[in-house]
Write an enzyme that holds these catalytic residues in place. Sequence first.
Site, mmCIF file in Angstrom:
data_model
loop_
_atom_site.group_PDB
_atom_site.id
_atom_site.type_symbol
_atom_site.label_atom_id
_atom_site.label_comp_id
_atom_site.label_asym_id
_atom_site.label_seq_id
_atom_site.Cartn_x
_atom_site.Cartn_y
_atom_site.Cartn_z
ATOM 1 N N HIS A 1 0.851 -1.185 0.000
ATOM 2 C CA HIS A 1 0.000 0.000 0.000
ATOM 3 C C HIS A 1 0.889 1.238 0.000
ATOM 4 O O HIS A 1 2.036 1.200 0.476
ATOM 5 C CB HIS A 1 -0.901 0.026 1.229
ATOM 6 C CG HIS A 1 -1.950 -1.037 1.234
ATOM 7 N ND1 HIS A 1 -3.029 -0.988 2.084
ATOM 8 C CD2 HIS A 1 -2.098 -2.178 0.506
ATOM 9 C CE1 HIS A 1 -3.797 -2.045 1.879
ATOM 10 N NE2 HIS A 1 -3.244 -2.794 0.923
ATOM 11 N N CYS B 1 -5.901 2.373 5.600
ATOM 12 C CA CYS B 1 -6.508 1.154 6.149
ATOM 13 C C CYS B 1 -5.864 0.871 7.515
ATOM 14 O O CYS B 1 -4.910 1.548 7.935
ATOM 15 C CB CYS B 1 -6.304 -0.017 5.190
ATOM 16 S SG CYS B 1 -4.591 -0.620 5.118
ATOM 17 N N GLU C 1 0.898 4.052 1.743
ATOM 18 C CA GLU C 1 1.343 4.553 3.048
ATOM 19 C C GLU C 1 2.418 3.657 3.652
ATOM 20 O O GLU C 1 3.437 4.143 4.150
ATOM 21 C CB GLU C 1 0.154 4.661 4.021
ATOM 22 C CG GLU C 1 -0.967 5.543 3.545
ATOM 23 C CD GLU C 1 -2.061 4.794 2.779
ATOM 24 O OE1 GLU C 1 -3.203 5.265 2.795
ATOM 25 O OE2 GLU C 1 -1.767 3.741 2.166
#
Length: 168
Positions: free
Chosen positions: A65, A95, A67
Site C-alpha cells: 500500500h 486502512c 502509506e
Amino acid sequence: MHPALPEEVALDERDGRYLRQAIALADTARSRGNRPFGAVIVAPDGSVMAQAWNANGETGDCTAHAETSAVRLASPRFSREELAGATLYSSGEPCVMCAGAIFWANIGRVVYGIDAVRLRGFRGERLDQRDAELSCRDVFTASTHPIECVGPALIEESSASHVGAWKV
C-alpha cells in the site's frame, strides 16, 4: 441504513499542495495497473521525506500500500523523533494495516483525501455493509502517542482516480 458520509475538511495551502501530490501518485499507481492510492511524508520544513504509490498489482505484494511503502522508505532514514514531527498525506483514508505502520513509525499527523465510506461505493459495496470495520482513527485513538488525523479533504479530486478503476 446508510452511515453518514463524513464531511469534507477544508485545508490550508500547504496541506492542499501535499495532498494533491499524493493524489498525483495515486494516478501514477493506476496508470501502472495498481489500485489508485498515493502517499507523501513531509517534514515540518516542507521537505519530502518519502513518497510512494500503491504497488500491489505490479509486485503481487498485498502489503505494498502507498502509506506502508512510504513508511518503509522513510523509517530507515529518519529517527522516530524526526518522524513525530512529520505529516503523512494520503490520497485515501489509511486502512488499519497502514495506520499501524504510521503508528509504529511514530508519524505525528495524517491528512487524507477520500474516506473509507466513499471508497466502499467505488468498490461496489453497500455503504452500510461494513459498519463494524475499524478506521485509522480507531488505531490512532488507541496510540500511546498523539496522531492528529485530518480528513476527508479534497474529496472530488481524490475520488477522480477511483472512477472506473474498481472491477465490481
